[in-house]
Enzyme design. Structure first.
Site, PDB file in Angstrom:
ATOM      1  N   ARG A 195      -2.659  -2.425   2.679  1.00 28.81           N
ATOM      2  CA  ARG A 195      -1.922  -3.667   2.436  1.00 28.81           C
ATOM      3  C   ARG A 195      -2.181  -4.669   3.559  1.00 28.81           C
ATOM      4  O   ARG A 195      -2.338  -5.860   3.308  1.00 28.81           O
ATOM      5  CB  ARG A 195      -0.427  -3.386   2.295  1.00 28.81           C
ATOM      6  CG  ARG A 195      -0.077  -2.657   1.001  1.00 28.81           C
ATOM      7  CD  ARG A 195       1.420  -2.515   0.820  1.00 28.81           C
ATOM      8  NE  ARG A 195       2.066  -3.793   0.557  1.00 28.81           N
ATOM      9  CZ  ARG A 195       3.378  -3.970   0.532  1.00 28.81           C
ATOM     10  NH1 ARG A 195       4.193  -2.955   0.789  1.00 28.81           N
ATOM     11  NH2 ARG A 195       3.891  -5.163   0.273  1.00 28.81           N
ATOM     12  N   CYS A 253       7.182  -5.807   7.836  1.00 31.37           N
ATOM     13  CA  CYS A 253       6.617  -4.935   6.809  1.00 31.37           C
ATOM     14  C   CYS A 253       6.540  -5.759   5.530  1.00 31.37           C
ATOM     15  O   CYS A 253       6.145  -6.919   5.568  1.00 31.37           O
ATOM     16  CB  CYS A 253       7.451  -3.676   6.650  1.00 31.37           C
ATOM     17  SG  CYS A 253       9.204  -3.983   6.322  1.00 31.37           S
TER      18      CYS A 253
END
Length: 304
Positions: A195, A253
């Site tokens: 990611r 995150c």
């Protein structure tokens, strides 16, 4: 009972509540009225299961279920990102309903190496309640050791919980943009490497990462048994990423949840100048005026 010298977990309640407690410690304190166990298991919508359903299938004796989406976050749209920080009133109601009072030692667990439980650890500290620990190894370790599990849900008497904001630092995207370009600061991305690199993005509007941020997947804080690395190993990990006791550190995150795992790991390693980027990538990637970097290496972000 005290933990061994190389352990992060196990100090008794009366001697101060550590960031982590072991399964052995918690088994010895299941009947302690000062301890409130919180089951905070949570899964992405495509996981095919929910935290509450898993709690109802079986949980630690005496544990109360605490929902990430409704109790540990404000509704989407009321703040930055997918999991905005709940305001003091909302959080106080949730903790009161869970039976958490001023003298309660909260022990949070999940089945994801502490990735979700750390959010409750961080929020309680943010709102002035330092009597909180994460169960090292969580539900997975508890089951592996054949410790008791129940489907009985405890009857909880509401407690008086007073939320006082300011115990842990929070930053917004403006501060992150500035700090990512500051050589005296470190911005850490706690998401999985794919990611960060922009190879995949299953949830948020754009792939990639904050330019200047370093990849530091929260899973790197854990042993193969999904318990936390010891203090020295954690310290070496973050020193290799440029973290020092005097630098400002920001963790983010996808939505400000698993970044709390990074903040817990930094705390265990002795680095206390760390802040949470509340909206995290879900906030940053939603703003088309902000750049997104891809690839395995950080790209410099300049301001002005």
């Amino acid at each position: 009972m005290r933990a061994g010298p190389d352990s992060n977990a196990g100090t008794p309640v009366d001697e101060g509540d550590p960031p982590l407690v072991s399964t052995t410690w918690l088994a010895q304190h299941l009947d302690d009225p000062r301890v409130r166990i919180a089951d905070v298991r949570w899964y992405l919508p495509n996981a095919g299961k929910t935290g509450r359903a898993e709690y109802q299938r079986g949980h630690l004796p005496g544990a109360v279920f605490v929902d990430l989406d409704t109790q540990l976050a404000a509704p989407p749209g009321t703040g930055p990102g997918r999991h905005p920080i709940p305001d003091a009133q909302r959080f106080a109601r949730a903790m009161s309903a869970a039976g958490v009072g001023a003298d309660t030692h909260v022990v949070a667990y999940d089945d994801a190496g502490g990735a979700i439980a750390a959010r409750l650890w961080w929020l309680l500290r943010h709102y002035g309640h330092s009597r909180v620990s994460v169960l090292d190894g969580g539900f997975t370790a508890w089951l592996a050791e054949r410790r008791p599990v129940t489907t009985d849900e405890p009857s909880i008497r509401p407690a008086a919980f007073h939320a006082q904001p300011g115990g842990e630092r929070v930053v917004d995207k403006t501060a992150v943009q500035r700090l990512a370009a500051d050589p005296g600061a470190v911005v850490l991305d706690a998401r999985a490497a794919e990611r960060y690199e922009g190879v995949t993005e299953p949830v948020d509007p754009r792939p990639g990462h904050v330019p200047g941020a370093l990849s530091a997947p929260f899973a790197g804080n854990l042993t193969p048994q999904a318990t936390f690395l010891d203090r020295n190993a954690l310290r070496r990990r973050y020193e290799a990423l440029g973290v020092t006791p005097h630098k400002q550190v920001v963790a983010y995150c996808g939505s400000g949840v698993t970044a709390c795992h990074t903040l817990l790991a930094l705390h265990l390693a002795g680095f206390r100048h760390a802040a949470l980027y509340e909206g995290s990538w879900s906030d940053w990637s939603s703003d088309p005026t902000l750049p997104a970097a891809t690839g395995p290496r950080p790209h410099p972000l300049t301001t002005g």
